[in-house]
Design a protein around this motif. Structure first.
Motif, PDB file in Angstrom:
ATOM      1  N   ASP A 110       0.854  -1.179   0.000  1.00  0.00           N
ATOM      2  CA  ASP A 110       0.000   0.000   0.000  1.00  0.00           C
ATOM      3  C   ASP A 110       0.895   1.235   0.000  1.00  0.00           C
ATOM      4  OD1 ASP A 110       0.896   0.223   2.679  1.00  0.00           O
ATOM      5  OD2 ASP A 110      -0.850  -0.887   3.403  1.00  0.00           O
ATOM      6  N   VAL A 111       0.281   2.412   0.057  1.00  0.00           N
ATOM      7  CA  VAL A 111       1.061   3.653  -0.009  1.00  0.00           C
ATOM      8  C   VAL A 111       1.972   3.803   1.207  1.00  0.00           C
ATOM      9  CG1 VAL A 111       0.903   6.173  -0.094  1.00  0.00           C
ATOM     10  CG2 VAL A 111      -0.619   4.786  -1.509  1.00  0.00           C
ATOM     11  N   ALA A 112       1.513   3.417   2.382  1.00  0.00           N
ATOM     12  CA  ALA A 112       2.362   3.508   3.578  1.00  0.00           C
ATOM     13  C   ALA A 112       3.594   2.615   3.435  1.00  0.00           C
ATOM     14  CB  ALA A 112       1.563   3.130   4.822  1.00  0.00           C
ATOM     15  N   HIS A 113       3.408   1.431   2.886  1.00  0.00           N
ATOM     16  CA  HIS A 113       4.532   0.514   2.658  1.00  0.00           C
ATOM     17  C   HIS A 113       5.475   1.094   1.606  1.00  0.00           C
ATOM     18  CE1 HIS A 113       5.898  -3.766   1.286  1.00  0.00           C
ATOM     19  NE2 HIS A 113       6.801  -3.206   2.067  1.00  0.00           N
ATOM     20  N   LEU A 114       4.922   1.724   0.575  1.00  0.00           N
ATOM     21  CA  LEU A 114       5.756   2.375  -0.444  1.00  0.00           C
ATOM     22  C   LEU A 114       6.594   3.485   0.192  1.00  0.00           C
ATOM     23  CD1 LEU A 114       6.691   2.883  -3.337  1.00  0.00           C
ATOM     24  CD2 LEU A 114       4.630   4.281  -3.661  1.00  0.00           C
ATOM     25  N   GLU A 115       5.966   4.278   1.062  1.00  0.00           N
ATOM     26  CA  GLU A 115       6.693   5.368   1.722  1.00  0.00           C
ATOM     27  C   GLU A 115       7.835   4.817   2.576  1.00  0.00           C
ATOM     28  OE1 GLU A 115       5.689   9.499   4.025  1.00  0.00           O
ATOM     29  OE2 GLU A 115       4.350   7.802   4.380  1.00  0.00           O
ATOM     30  N   GLU A 116       7.580   3.750   3.300  1.00  0.00           N
ATOM     31  CA  GLU A 116       8.617   3.107   4.112  1.00  0.00           C
ATOM     32  C   GLU A 116       9.753   2.583   3.218  1.00  0.00           C
ATOM     33  OE1 GLU A 116       8.832  -1.136   6.391  1.00  0.00           O
ATOM     34  OE2 GLU A 116       7.092   0.125   6.838  1.00  0.00           O
ATOM     35  N   THR A 117       9.385   2.017   2.092  1.00  0.00           N
ATOM     36  CA  THR A 117      10.385   1.502   1.148  1.00  0.00           C
ATOM     37  C   THR A 117      11.237   2.640   0.586  1.00  0.00           C
ATOM     38  OG1 THR A 117       8.955  -0.365   0.585  1.00  0.00           O
ATOM     39  CG2 THR A 117      10.698   0.189  -0.992  1.00  0.00           C
ATOM     40  N   LEU A 118      10.607   3.764   0.268  1.00  0.00           N
ATOM     41  CA  LEU A 118      11.348   4.924  -0.229  1.00  0.00           C
ATOM     42  C   LEU A 118      12.368   5.403   0.806  1.00  0.00           C
ATOM     43  CD1 LEU A 118       8.536   6.932  -2.011  1.00  0.00           C
ATOM     44  CD2 LEU A 118      10.587   5.989  -3.070  1.00  0.00           C
ATOM     45  N   GLU A 119      11.989   5.398   2.061  1.00  0.00           N
ATOM     46  CA  GLU A 119      12.926   5.794   3.121  1.00  0.00           C
ATOM     47  C   GLU A 119      14.095   4.817   3.184  1.00  0.00           C
ATOM     48  OE1 GLU A 119      13.032   8.645   4.784  1.00  0.00           O
ATOM     49  OE2 GLU A 119      11.310   9.207   3.561  1.00  0.00           O
ATOM     50  N   ASN A 120      13.808   3.528   3.039  1.00  0.00           N
ATOM     51  CA  ASN A 120      14.884   2.534   3.037  1.00  0.00           C
ATOM     52  C   ASN A 120      15.826   2.741   1.855  1.00  0.00           C
ATOM     53  OD1 ASN A 120      13.925   1.284   5.336  1.00  0.00           O
ATOM     54  ND2 ASN A 120      12.745  -0.240   4.207  1.00  0.00           N
ATOM     55  N   ILE A 121      15.275   3.072   0.704  1.00  0.00           N
ATOM     56  CA  ILE A 121      16.094   3.331  -0.484  1.00  0.00           C
ATOM     57  C   ILE A 121      16.971   4.555  -0.254  1.00  0.00           C
ATOM     58  CG2 ILE A 121      16.001   4.078  -2.906  1.00  0.00           C
ATOM     59  CD1 ILE A 121      13.417   2.271  -3.104  1.00  0.00           C
ATOM     60  N   ARG A 122      16.372   5.618   0.259  1.00  0.00           N
ATOM     61  CA  ARG A 122      17.127   6.859   0.492  1.00  0.00           C
ATOM     62  C   ARG A 122      18.244   6.669   1.518  1.00  0.00           C
ATOM     63  NH1 ARG A 122      11.537   9.612   0.831  1.00  0.00           N
ATOM     64  NH2 ARG A 122      11.124  10.108  -1.349  1.00  0.00           N
ATOM     65  N   ASP A 123      18.010   5.791   2.499  1.00  0.00           N
ATOM     66  CA  ASP A 123      19.008   5.540   3.544  1.00  0.00           C
ATOM     67  C   ASP A 123      20.061   4.515   3.131  1.00  0.00           C
ATOM     68  OD1 ASP A 123      17.713   7.324   5.208  1.00  0.00           O
ATOM     69  OD2 ASP A 123      16.608   5.752   6.303  1.00  0.00           O
ATOM     70  N   SER A 124      19.842   3.816   2.016  1.00  0.00           N
ATOM     71  CA  SER A 124      20.706   2.689   1.647  1.00  0.00           C
ATOM     72  C   SER A 124      22.023   3.091   1.009  1.00  0.00           C
ATOM     73  CB  SER A 124      19.950   1.765   0.689  1.00  0.00           C
ATOM     74  OG  SER A 124      19.734   2.434  -0.554  1.00  0.00           O
ATOM     75  N   ALA A 125      22.079   4.277   0.429  1.00  0.00           N
ATOM     76  CA  ALA A 125      23.281   4.737  -0.278  1.00  0.00           C
ATOM     77  C   ALA A 125      23.318   6.257  -0.207  1.00  0.00           C
ATOM     78  CB  ALA A 125      23.259   4.254  -1.727  1.00  0.00           C
ATOM     79  N   ASP A 126      24.293   6.842  -0.858  1.00  0.00           N
ATOM     80  CA  ASP A 126      24.444   8.298  -0.859  1.00  0.00           C
ATOM     81  C   ASP A 126      23.482   8.893  -1.885  1.00  0.00           C
ATOM     82  OD1 ASP A 126      25.427  10.672  -0.002  1.00  0.00           O
ATOM     83  OD2 ASP A 126      27.370  10.487  -1.004  1.00  0.00           O
ATOM     84  N   ILE A 127      22.200   8.955  -1.514  1.00  0.00           N
ATOM     85  CA  ILE A 127      21.126   9.388  -2.408  1.00  0.00           C
ATOM     86  C   ILE A 127      20.807  10.856  -2.144  1.00  0.00           C
ATOM     87  CG2 ILE A 127      18.743   8.987  -3.141  1.00  0.00           C
ATOM     88  CD1 ILE A 127      20.659   6.616  -3.667  1.00  0.00           C
ATOM     89  N   GLU A 128      20.823  11.650  -3.185  1.00  0.00           N
ATOM     90  CA  GLU A 128      20.469  13.063  -3.073  1.00  0.00           C
ATOM     91  C   GLU A 128      18.954  13.222  -2.994  1.00  0.00           C
ATOM     92  OE1 GLU A 128      20.513  16.835  -6.081  1.00  0.00           O
ATOM     93  OE2 GLU A 128      22.369  15.676  -5.919  1.00  0.00           O
ATOM     94  N   ARG A 129      18.249  12.561  -3.920  1.00  0.00           N
ATOM     95  CA  ARG A 129      16.783  12.642  -3.927  1.00  0.00           C
ATOM     96  C   ARG A 129      16.223  11.536  -4.801  1.00  0.00           C
ATOM     97  NH1 ARG A 129      14.726  15.503  -8.635  1.00  0.00           N
ATOM     98  NH2 ARG A 129      16.476  16.228  -9.895  1.00  0.00           N
TER      99      ARG A 129
END
Length: 143
Positions: A110-129
């Motif tokens: 769902d959207v909440a799970h997508l948002e959590e996944t996006l946070e994991n992606i952003r925290d996983s590497a040196d991601i600007e945006r």
């Protein structure tokens, strides 16, 4: 690879469970001849593997999104792969030419799970945006 191999591949792509006899009936070969050709296509690496394709929505993963990833500085593709492999929601990751550094195809419940996944992606590497696009419907998908 000749036209018979291409026809066999088309039949296997349409129905991976088709028997050699069924495929042979379509392409005009005996079942043993089709098997020999399929074995050769496997040995040559033309066919990578056989697998079942599961409908993610049937498993409760109804959201699909495409995520454009913009990295800070230079990050090697191998480092991105290592960072993203542990995230099961990422079903495909590709480096790309253009303004984004990579594009991810993500599945979520769902959207909440997508948002959590996006946070994991952003925290996983040196991601600007990241920039996310939720898929409404898939019109064409080819193997």
């Amino acid at each position: 690879m000749d036209s018979l191999d291409q026809q066999i591949l088309a039949e296997l792509t349409a129905d991976g469970r088709a028997t050699y006899a069924t495929i042979g009936g379509v392409v005009g070969l005996s079942a043993p001849a089709v098997k020999r050709r399929v074995d050769r296509l496997l040995d040559d690496g033309v066919i990578d593997h056989f697998t079942a394709v599961v409908d993610p929505a049937a498993l409760g993963w109804g959201i699909e999104a495409l995520i454009d990833v913009y990295c800070q500085g230079r990050i090697a593709p191998a480092d991105l792969r290592s960072a993203w492999e542990p995230i099961p929601e990422i079903v495909q990751a590709s480096t790309v030419a253009g303004s984004a550094d990579a594009v991810l195809r993500v599945r979520a419940r769902d959207v909440a799970h997508l948002e959590e996944t996006l946070e994991n992606i952003r925290d996983s590497a040196d991601i600007e945006r990241t920039e996310s696009t939720i898929v409404l419907s898939r019109l064409i998908e080819r193997g």
